[in-house]
Write a protein that holds these residues in place. Structure first.
Motif, PDB file in Angstrom:
ATOM      1  N   ALA A  71     -14.926  -2.467 -16.821  1.00 13.50           N
ATOM      2  CA  ALA A  71     -15.778  -3.189 -15.875  1.00 13.50           C
ATOM      3  C   ALA A  71     -15.008  -4.276 -15.141  1.00 13.50           C
ATOM      4  CB  ALA A  71     -16.969  -3.800 -16.612  1.00 13.50           C
ATOM      5  N   THR A  72     -14.138  -4.979 -15.847  1.00 14.61           N
ATOM      6  CA  THR A  72     -13.309  -6.015 -15.211  1.00 14.61           C
ATOM      7  C   THR A  72     -12.407  -5.410 -14.148  1.00 14.61           C
ATOM      8  OG1 THR A  72     -13.308  -7.374 -17.222  1.00 14.61           O
ATOM      9  CG2 THR A  72     -11.534  -7.759 -15.633  1.00 14.61           C
ATOM     10  N   LEU A  73     -11.778  -4.301 -14.474  1.00 10.67           N
ATOM     11  CA  LEU A  73     -10.876  -3.644 -13.529  1.00 10.67           C
ATOM     12  C   LEU A  73     -11.634  -3.099 -12.320  1.00 10.67           C
ATOM     13  CD1 LEU A  73      -8.697  -1.795 -16.175  1.00 10.67           C
ATOM     14  CD2 LEU A  73      -7.849  -3.507 -14.558  1.00 10.67           C
ATOM     15  N   THR A  74     -12.797  -2.512 -12.544  1.00 10.80           N
ATOM     16  CA  THR A  74     -13.573  -1.944 -11.449  1.00 10.80           C
ATOM     17  C   THR A  74     -14.081  -3.035 -10.506  1.00 10.80           C
ATOM     18  OG1 THR A  74     -14.266  -0.096 -12.867  1.00 10.80           O
ATOM     19  CG2 THR A  74     -15.548  -0.497 -10.870  1.00 10.80           C
ATOM     20  N   GLY A  75     -14.541  -4.134 -11.077  1.00  9.77           N
ATOM     21  CA  GLY A  75     -14.998  -5.242 -10.238  1.00  9.77           C
ATOM     22  C   GLY A  75     -13.887  -5.812  -9.383  1.00  9.77           C
ATOM     23  N   LEU A  81     -10.253  -2.772  -2.187  1.00 12.69           N
ATOM     24  CA  LEU A  81     -10.632  -1.541  -1.482  1.00 12.69           C
ATOM     25  C   LEU A  81     -10.543  -1.650   0.039  1.00 12.69           C
ATOM     26  CD1 LEU A  81     -11.702   1.323  -2.303  1.00 12.69           C
ATOM     27  CD2 LEU A  81     -13.985   0.449  -1.768  1.00 12.69           C
ATOM     28  N   PRO A  82     -11.023  -2.733   0.680  1.00  9.99           N
ATOM     29  CA  PRO A  82     -10.944  -2.801   2.142  1.00  9.99           C
ATOM     30  C   PRO A  82      -9.515  -2.701   2.682  1.00  9.99           C
ATOM     31  CG  PRO A  82     -12.470  -4.450   1.323  1.00  9.99           C
ATOM     32  CD  PRO A  82     -11.764  -3.883   0.121  1.00  9.99           C
ATOM     33  N   LEU A  83      -8.559  -3.336   2.006  1.00 10.07           N
ATOM     34  CA  LEU A  83      -7.173  -3.255   2.455  1.00 10.07           C
ATOM     35  C   LEU A  83      -6.668  -1.823   2.342  1.00 10.07           C
ATOM     36  CD1 LEU A  83      -4.535  -4.463   3.410  1.00 10.07           C
ATOM     37  CD2 LEU A  83      -4.041  -5.116   1.031  1.00 10.07           C
ATOM     38  N   GLY A  84      -7.022  -1.150   1.263  1.00 13.46           N
ATOM     39  CA  GLY A  84      -6.608   0.241   1.108  1.00 13.46           C
ATOM     40  C   GLY A  84      -7.178   1.134   2.185  1.00 13.46           C
ATOM     41  N   LEU A  85      -8.437   0.928   2.546  1.00 14.65           N
ATOM     42  CA  LEU A  85      -9.048   1.718   3.622  1.00 14.65           C
ATOM     43  C   LEU A  85      -8.359   1.472   4.956  1.00 14.65           C
ATOM     44  CD1 LEU A  85     -12.811   1.254   2.682  1.00 14.65           C
ATOM     45  CD2 LEU A  85     -11.496   3.384   2.549  1.00 14.65           C
ATOM     46  N   LEU A  86      -7.943   0.227   5.184  1.00 12.57           N
ATOM     47  CA  LEU A  86      -7.231  -0.103   6.414  1.00 12.57           C
ATOM     48  C   LEU A  86      -5.880   0.606   6.463  1.00 12.57           C
ATOM     49  CD1 LEU A  86      -7.148  -1.818   9.013  1.00 12.57           C
ATOM     50  CD2 LEU A  86      -6.086  -3.654   7.657  1.00 12.57           C
ATOM     51  N   VAL A  87      -5.177   0.618   5.332  1.00 16.64           N
ATOM     52  CA  VAL A  87      -3.882   1.302   5.265  1.00 16.64           C
ATOM     53  C   VAL A  87      -4.066   2.797   5.523  1.00 16.64           C
ATOM     54  CG1 VAL A  87      -1.976   1.953   3.740  1.00 16.64           C
ATOM     55  CG2 VAL A  87      -2.830  -0.398   3.738  1.00 16.64           C
ATOM     56  N   LEU A  88      -5.072   3.400   4.905  1.00 16.49           N
ATOM     57  CA  LEU A  88      -5.309   4.832   5.085  1.00 16.49           C
ATOM     58  C   LEU A  88      -5.597   5.173   6.543  1.00 16.49           C
ATOM     59  CD1 LEU A  88      -5.708   7.585   3.600  1.00 16.49           C
ATOM     60  CD2 LEU A  88      -8.152   7.041   3.543  1.00 16.49           C
ATOM     61  N   THR A 119      -1.981  -8.987 -19.748  1.00 20.14           N
ATOM     62  CA  THR A 119      -3.260  -8.292 -19.870  1.00 20.14           C
ATOM     63  C   THR A 119      -4.408  -9.236 -20.232  1.00 20.14           C
ATOM     64  OG1 THR A 119      -2.585  -7.719 -22.138  1.00 20.14           O
ATOM     65  CG2 THR A 119      -2.292  -6.039 -20.434  1.00 20.14           C
ATOM     66  N   GLY A 120      -4.256 -10.525 -19.890  1.00 24.60           N
ATOM     67  CA  GLY A 120      -5.383 -11.438 -19.980  1.00 24.60           C
ATOM     68  C   GLY A 120      -6.329 -11.181 -18.821  1.00 24.60           C
ATOM     69  N   ARG A 121      -7.324 -12.034 -18.670  1.00 26.93           N
ATOM     70  CA  ARG A 121      -8.309 -11.824 -17.601  1.00 26.93           C
ATOM     71  C   ARG A 121      -7.660 -11.845 -16.221  1.00 26.93           C
ATOM     72  NH1 ARG A 121     -13.948 -14.884 -17.912  1.00 26.93           N
ATOM     73  NH2 ARG A 121     -13.993 -13.474 -19.703  1.00 26.93           N
ATOM     74  N   ALA A 122      -6.746 -12.802 -15.995  1.00 31.53           N
ATOM     75  CA  ALA A 122      -6.082 -12.884 -14.691  1.00 31.53           C
ATOM     76  C   ALA A 122      -5.186 -11.672 -14.454  1.00 31.53           C
ATOM     77  CB  ALA A 122      -5.261 -14.174 -14.595  1.00 31.53           C
ATOM     78  N   GLY A 123      -4.463 -11.252 -15.501  1.00 32.63           N
ATOM     79  CA  GLY A 123      -3.596 -10.092 -15.360  1.00 32.63           C
ATOM     80  C   GLY A 123      -4.368  -8.826 -15.053  1.00 32.63           C
ATOM     81  N   LEU A 124      -5.470  -8.611 -15.770  1.00 28.04           N
ATOM     82  CA  LEU A 124      -6.293  -7.435 -15.512  1.00 28.04           C
ATOM     83  C   LEU A 124      -6.925  -7.500 -14.130  1.00 28.04           C
ATOM     84  CD1 LEU A 124      -8.102  -6.824 -18.924  1.00 28.04           C
ATOM     85  CD2 LEU A 124      -6.293  -5.450 -17.894  1.00 28.04           C
ATOM     86  N   GLY A 125      -7.280  -8.713 -13.698  1.00 22.44           N
ATOM     87  CA  GLY A 125      -7.843  -8.864 -12.357  1.00 22.44           C
ATOM     88  C   GLY A 125      -6.849  -8.452 -11.284  1.00 22.44           C
ATOM     89  N   ALA A 126      -5.585  -8.871 -11.454  1.00 23.74           N
ATOM     90  CA  ALA A 126      -4.548  -8.497 -10.484  1.00 23.74           C
ATOM     91  C   ALA A 126      -4.319  -6.998 -10.478  1.00 23.74           C
ATOM     92  CB  ALA A 126      -3.247  -9.237 -10.815  1.00 23.74           C
ATOM     93  N   VAL A 127      -4.290  -6.392 -11.659  1.00 21.36           N
ATOM     94  CA  VAL A 127      -4.148  -4.935 -11.746  1.00 21.36           C
ATOM     95  C   VAL A 127      -5.320  -4.255 -11.047  1.00 21.36           C
ATOM     96  CG1 VAL A 127      -4.155  -2.959 -13.321  1.00 21.36           C
ATOM     97  CG2 VAL A 127      -2.751  -4.955 -13.841  1.00 21.36           C
ATOM     98  N   GLY A 128      -6.529  -4.777 -11.255  1.00 24.37           N
ATOM     99  CA  GLY A 128      -7.707  -4.190 -10.629  1.00 24.37           C
ATOM    100  C   GLY A 128      -7.664  -4.234  -9.114  1.00 24.37           C
ATOM    101  N   VAL A 129      -7.229  -5.355  -8.555  1.00 26.07           N
ATOM    102  CA  VAL A 129      -7.113  -5.458  -7.090  1.00 26.07           C
ATOM    103  C   VAL A 129      -6.128  -4.412  -6.572  1.00 26.07           C
ATOM    104  CG1 VAL A 129      -6.351  -6.919  -5.183  1.00 26.07           C
ATOM    105  CG2 VAL A 129      -7.760  -7.892  -7.011  1.00 26.07           C
ATOM    106  N   LEU A 130      -4.995  -4.269  -7.250  1.00 31.21           N
ATOM    107  CA  LEU A 130      -4.008  -3.263  -6.848  1.00 31.21           C
ATOM    108  C   LEU A 130      -4.590  -1.862  -6.943  1.00 31.21           C
ATOM    109  CD1 LEU A 130      -1.157  -2.474  -6.004  1.00 31.21           C
ATOM    110  CD2 LEU A 130      -0.478  -2.613  -8.418  1.00 31.21           C
ATOM    111  N   VAL A 131      -5.350  -1.615  -8.000  1.00 30.93           N
ATOM    112  CA  VAL A 131      -6.001  -0.309  -8.158  1.00 30.93           C
ATOM    113  C   VAL A 131      -6.944  -0.035  -6.987  1.00 30.93           C
ATOM    114  CG1 VAL A 131      -7.701   0.952  -9.546  1.00 30.93           C
ATOM    115  CG2 VAL A 131      -5.766  -0.172 -10.654  1.00 30.93           C
TER     116      VAL A 131
END
Length: 239
Positions: A71-75, A81-88, A119-131
């Motif tokens: 859930a943390t990663l998906t949020g 997502l918007p940046l990825g759509l722009l790149v595509l 892999t703390g909250r901030a680390g997972l958040g950064a991974v999620g944004v990249l995902v």
């Protein structure tokens, strides 16, 4: 007919890889599909054919998934997502192919070297944004998750289940984004529908192998799969 058979075979191989490793579907299908369709269509086609696979896997493996992490990663992915759509939408086709190659190779280095991510909250958040960025831009959103979950020390079943849970959320967001930005075309949807029967067949074959492997062999399969995907992406870029 040759195009449809090729797509069917690629989807079959991707579903097999997903069942064995938990993350191989897009890494296999996107680079291979770019051989027969343009990169944007490849990203959307992979997303359309793969979403059912991840949803079913998430439900079946729900008892093993770390849902709070998913859930943390998906949020966080929603932010990227918007940046990825722009790149595509805006990036040249060759640039998209280059991005796919870099992402896959980067994951090979991370997993092979055993680097541990934060892999703390901030680390997972950064991974999620990249995902989120990678979900929309290339469809190959597995690499940062693979590295993060290896850092968390997940066993193969927890690894696969948590990936499926995360992929389900990000995959649905990605499809909504493709539809909203006009990337979801009738021809792509028709091709995806024809190739769809390859998904359960590939999953069934891969799942039979998954039940017979130990954790060490599992790690080797992850690395071999990533190396193969990286080689395919680079070959496509060179061509």
């Amino acid at each position: 007919m040759l195009l449809l058979l090729t797509v069917f075979g690629v989807v079959l191989l991707g579903a097999f890889a997903q069942a064995v490793s938990g993350f191989g579907y897009a890494l296999v299908t996107v680079p291979l599909l770019t051989v027969v369709v343009d990169p944007r269509a490849a990203v959307v086609l992979s997303a359309l054919t793969g979403i059912g696979l991840t949803l079913v896997a998430a439900v079946r493996e729900r008892g093993y998934a770390r849902w709070r992490v998913a859930a943390t990663l998906t949020g966080a992915a929603l932010l990227g997502l918007p940046l990825g759509l722009l790149v595509l939408a805006r990036a040249p086709e060759r640039a998209l192919s280059a991005l796919i190659a870099v992402v896959v190779l980067g994951c090979v280095v991370l997993v092979w070297s055993g680097v541990r991510l934060r892999t703390g909250r901030a680390g997972l958040g950064a991974v999620g944004v990249l995902v989120g960025v990678l979900t929309a831009a290339t469809g190959t959103n597995g690499p940062p998750l693979v590295a993060a979950f290896h850092s968390l020390g997940y066993d193969p079943r927890t690894f696969r289940a948590t990936l499926a849970a995360t992929f389900s959320g990000t995959g649905l967001m990605g499809l909504a984004g493709f539809a909203a930005t006009g990337q979801l075309h009738l021809d792509v949807a028709r091709t995806a529908l024809i190739a769809l029967p390859a998904v359960p067949l590939g999953w069934w074959l891969g799942n039979r192998l998954f039940r017979r492997i130990d954790p060490l062999l599992f790690r080797r399969i992850v690395l071999i799969g990533l190396l193969g995907s990286a080689g395919t992406a680079l070959a496509g870029l060179a061509g």
